[in-house]
Enzyme design. Structure first.
Site, PDB file in Angstrom:
ATOM      1  CG  HIS A  25      10.572  14.016 -66.642  1.00 16.08           C
ATOM      2  ND1 HIS A  25      11.066  13.823 -65.374  1.00 16.08           N
ATOM      3  CD2 HIS A  25      10.992  15.244 -67.020  1.00 16.08           C
ATOM      4  CE1 HIS A  25      11.755  14.887 -64.996  1.00 16.08           C
ATOM      5  NE2 HIS A  25      11.718  15.775 -65.977  1.00 16.08           N
TER       6      HIS A  25
ATOM      7  CG  ASP B   3      12.735  10.372 -64.458  1.00 19.67           C
ATOM      8  OD1 ASP B   3      11.902  10.880 -65.251  1.00 19.67           O
ATOM      9  OD2 ASP B   3      13.962  10.451 -64.627  1.00 19.67           O
TER      10      ASP B   3
ATOM     11  CD  GLU C 198      14.180  14.962 -68.419  1.00 13.75           C
ATOM     12  OE1 GLU C 198      14.521  15.949 -69.093  1.00 13.75           O
ATOM     13  OE2 GLU C 198      14.490  14.829 -67.210  1.00 13.75           O
TER      14      GLU C 198
END
Length: 499
Positions: free
Chosen positions: A88, A90, A157
């Site tokens: 992910h 982020d 996420e």
């Protein structure tokens, strides 16, 4: 910025970029120069699109913002199953109170400390940036053997998994998914917890502060914090619960009144800090201070072996204009005291695995409004909702409105997984017969969600050693990253053939 500071940052950047494996650390340094808070991933999405196109690889962004980059198999690997490599984009944005840093505009400032890469007073973003960087290193390579790859970079996420939830079925063709989001290099993840956000809110009438009162600010700081899933079993201090204990004692014995509370931050981070402004009748000032300092010392003794840097301070401040309605205040304090924080149930089937837990993550009291945010996790859907309903009952009895949101499923283990056998055999072979730890974890991984639209995909999770995730103490181990990288390359070489 002065020249000395520029030179220092350049030196730190060069230090990171010269680490082995250089391909991984260079991509990590590039990634960490791009601000990427959860729900603010526009810049990192564009960064990944530009990266994919610069390699002349097929690159697309789906309707929710996930980035997919496809790379054909290298020569001789065309008969292998297509592999989805997933991480992910982020990161959790946490910083120390005395650190000046803007996650929306600044890149992470990293440095090397022995065998660890750390950040200056902030989260490092190794969760899950090292996974992203490793996939980038494979995509940009010219000498790594691998099957056809679909690189999946999901968004958001950390604060809802909306990227994984929004990924439509049919976009991916891969039969195997390698999730690079595990934080122990001897662990192979085959399952994880699901979760649900619980938010309790209510309003209150503000009362004018009486004249014959004295105001104080109480601060709880210096806690370790950490990942509200992976670290929840450690018994670490929760700033919101510690603060509530102090407020309860002062209210019960001396009629303490609350003006404001600001505790915790993100749902998936164990709260490290809490601040409250309170008032007390001036006539009770001295006995109140004596008793609360006694309680502060007691709390510090209780956490002495776990929270060496715990600091609890009380100082006199200017009187606030208003305080909370007395009845609502009593309900708030008692509801938080009642609400479970920590482990609710251990797994009856997997040794030492937390099955169900709750983190009282955020408490805000200000300007006539209260908001309490929790994250309940469980690998059992029934027990997830059992605990969620228990928390709802506690807050509804105190007059709160309670909402459930962001619910996501856990990932059920498949002990007969074909890719699990590959990873286990390779780990033993590469580590002198040492057995890997094959386990489910109490964190929320995206595999369970992705599996709803891709139920036949064979999924596994692994990664390098990362400590202190979701806190400013986050650090990534250099030697472990080297171990992980070699392991990943061997896995790509040994992926199963197509049926």
């Amino acid at each position: 910025m002065n020249l000395q500071k520029l030179n220092k940052q350049f030196t730190m950047s060069s230090e990171i970029r010269n680490l082995e494996p250089k391909a991984v650390w260079n991509h990590f340094a590039d990634l960490n120069s791009v601000p990427r808070p959860s729900k603010k991933e526009e810049r990192v999405i564009q960064f990944m699109v530009d990266f994919g196109k610069s390699l002349d690889l097929e690159t697309q962004v789906d309707k929710v913002g996930n980035v997919i980059i496809r790379k054909p198999a290298t020569s001789g690997m065309e008969d292998r199953k297509t592999v989805v490599m997933q991480s992910h984009l982020d990161m959790v944005c946490q910083k120390n109170a005395d650190t000046e840093f803007d996650f929306d505009t600044e890149g992470i400032k990293m440095f090397v400390d022995g065998d660890w890469v750390k950040a200056q007073g902030t989260t490092l973003g190794a969760d899950n940036g090292l996974g992203v960087a490793s996939i980038m290193a494979v995509l940009s390579s010219t000498d790594i053997a691998h099957p056809a790859i679909e690189a999946l970079f999901t968004i958001d996420e950390e604060t809802g998994m909306t990227g994984a939830m929004g990924l439509e079925g049919g976009l991916l063709t891969g039969e195997i998914l390698l999730n690079l989001d595990t934080e122990e290099d001897d662990e192979i993840g085959i399952g994880c917890a699901g979760g649900v956000d619980i938010t309790a809110t209510r309003t209150y009438q503000e009362e004018v502060t009486s004249e014959n009162t004295t105001a104080f600010e109480i601060s709880v700081t210096g806690l370790n914090g950490g990942h509200s899933g992976m670290d929840i079993h450690k018994g670490l201090g929760n700033a919101n619960k510690i603060m509530n204990r102090l407020l309860f004692d002062g209210f019960t014995n001396y009629g303490l009144r609350i003006a404001e509370i600001n505790g915790g931050s993100l749902r998936n981070a164990i709260p490290r800090e809490s601040f409250a402004t309170i008032v007390i009748d001036t006539v009770s000032k001295e006995p109140f201070l004596f008793e609360i300092n006694e309680l502060i010392n007691t709390i510090k003794e209780e956490f002495a072996s776990l929270e060496e840097n715990l600091t609890i301070e009380i100082k006199e401040v200017a009187s606030p204009a208003s305080i909370m309605d007395l009845g609502v205040q009593e309900g708030l304090i008692k509801a938080i005291y009642t609400a479970l924080n920590g482990v609710y149930r251990m797994s009856p089937d997997i040794e030492d695995l937390v099955e169900t837990s709750n983190n009282i993550a955020r408490v805000i009291v200000k300007d006539g409004a209260i908001k309490v945010g929790c994250l309940t996790r469980s690998s059992s859907e029934t027990n997830k909702w059992d605990l969620a309903n228990s928390l709802r009952a506690a807050f509804e009895l105190a007059g709160f409105n309670v909402e459930f949101s962001g619910s996501y499923p856990g990932w059920l283990p498949n002990v007969n997984s074909e890719i699990l056998k590959v990873l286990r055999d390779l780990y033993i072979q590469m580590n002198n017969g040492e057995q890997p730890h094959v386990a489910a974890c109490h964190a929320g991984l995206e595999c369970g969600i992705l599996g709803t639209n891709y139920p036949k995909m064979d999924m596994i999770s692994f990664g390098p050693n990362i400590r202190g995730a979701h806190s400013p103490d986050e650090r990534a181990q250099i030697s472990s990253t080297q171990k992980f990288w070699k392991y990943l390359l061997e896995i790509l070489k040994h992926t199963p053939s197509k049926n």
